[in-house]
Structures are given as C-alpha cells and as structure tokens.
Design a protein around this motif. Structure first.
Motif, PDB file in Angstrom:
ATOM      1  N   VAL A  24      45.568  38.289  35.454  1.00 17.62           N
ATOM      2  CA  VAL A  24      46.789  37.920  34.715  1.00 17.62           C
ATOM      3  C   VAL A  24      47.155  39.022  33.719  1.00 17.62           C
ATOM      4  N   TYR A  25      46.158  39.555  32.994  1.00 16.41           N
ATOM      5  CA  TYR A  25      46.444  40.646  32.054  1.00 16.41           C
ATOM      6  C   TYR A  25      47.039  41.839  32.799  1.00 16.41           C
ATOM      7  N   ARG A  47      51.840  32.412  42.009  1.00 17.10           N
ATOM      8  CA  ARG A  47      52.135  32.783  43.401  1.00 17.10           C
ATOM      9  C   ARG A  47      51.722  34.225  43.693  1.00 17.10           C
ATOM     10  N   VAL A  48      52.105  35.149  42.817  1.00 17.33           N
ATOM     11  CA  VAL A  48      51.807  36.565  43.038  1.00 17.33           C
ATOM     12  C   VAL A  48      50.296  36.820  43.054  1.00 17.33           C
ATOM     13  N   LEU A  49      49.574  36.150  42.167  1.00 15.67           N
ATOM     14  CA  LEU A  49      48.135  36.385  42.053  1.00 15.67           C
ATOM     15  C   LEU A  49      47.302  35.486  42.961  1.00 15.67           C
ATOM     16  N   GLY A  50      47.927  34.496  43.575  1.00 16.20           N
ATOM     17  CA  GLY A  50      47.199  33.593  44.457  1.00 16.20           C
ATOM     18  C   GLY A  50      46.224  32.706  43.706  1.00 16.20           C
ATOM     19  N   ALA A  56      46.194  30.126  35.650  1.00 16.08           N
ATOM     20  CA  ALA A  56      47.074  31.075  34.959  1.00 16.08           C
ATOM     21  C   ALA A  56      47.229  30.689  33.491  1.00 16.08           C
ATOM     22  N   VAL A  57      47.417  29.404  33.224  1.00 16.49           N
ATOM     23  CA  VAL A  57      47.574  28.928  31.840  1.00 16.49           C
ATOM     24  C   VAL A  57      46.302  29.206  31.031  1.00 16.49           C
ATOM     25  N   LYS A  58      45.157  28.886  31.593  1.00 19.20           N
ATOM     26  CA  LYS A  58      43.882  29.118  30.896  1.00 19.20           C
ATOM     27  C   LYS A  58      43.680  30.605  30.617  1.00 19.20           C
TER      28      LYS A  58
END
Length: 109
Positions: A24-25, A47-50, A56-58
């Motif tokens: 995410v970073y 979606r992009v990172l699968g 993602a929120v965490k």
C-alpha cells in the motif's frame, strides 16, 4: 525505459512493515508522484494490489500511525443535503520525519 518510475527510501524495510503495508505504501508513493499527494479509492487500492478492502484499511492505518502517510477524510454534500464520504486524500509525509519518529519512539530494533 520511458521514465515512468518512482523511488522509495532504502530504510523503508527497517520499519518492519508487513506485505500489505509495504504494498500500500509503495502504491501510494507511486500514485502521488512528485506532488506527494493522491486520492485513490479504497476499492482501487484493493483491486490494483489484489488485497481485501479491510487489509488496505489496516495497512493505511499503520502507515498513518508510523507517520509515513497522512490521510485526510473528505466529505461532500450530496444532492439531498447529506454529507457523504468521498475518496480519502493521502499525503506522503517526509521520510526523514517518519524515520526520526520511528527511531525516537523505540520501534527500531
């Protein structure tokens, strides 16, 4: 090579980020570019990172906690006059400040 690339500090690996946090970073840094700001939706990040939206929120929560990223929640009035959440606005914070916070708070091993 067409010049589409981004850089991250080598010390990012000292933060003990898990695979979701580093992904995410990296994605936010890539999206932000030189302006150091971006606003992808959680759906897009997932979606992009699968990865799941929850992951993602965490990951974002941890990046904010470590002062690597700042998250600004954006609200907008809809046509019914109700305030609704829009995409978050993300700021990539100066790495040196995050590193100093990391070192000074005993997180670094």
């Amino acid at each position: 090579m067409n010049g589409n690339f981004y850089q991250m500090p080598n010390n990012i690996f000292s933060f003990n980020l898990n695979k979701y946090e580093i992904a995410v970073y990296s994605y936010l840094v890539c999206c932000a570019g030189r302006k150091k700001e971006c606003w992808p939706s959680l759906t897009t990040i997932s979606r992009v990172l699968g990865i799941s939206r929850g992951s993602a929120v965490k990951a974002i929560d941890r990046l904010v906690q470590l002062r690597l990223v700042d998250r600004i929640q954006v609200m907008k009035e809809n046509k019914n006059g109700m305030m609704v959440m829009r995409n978050n606005h993300y700021l990539i914070l100066p790495f040196d400040d995050a590193w100093e916070f990391f070192i000074n708070n005993g997180v670094y091993h």
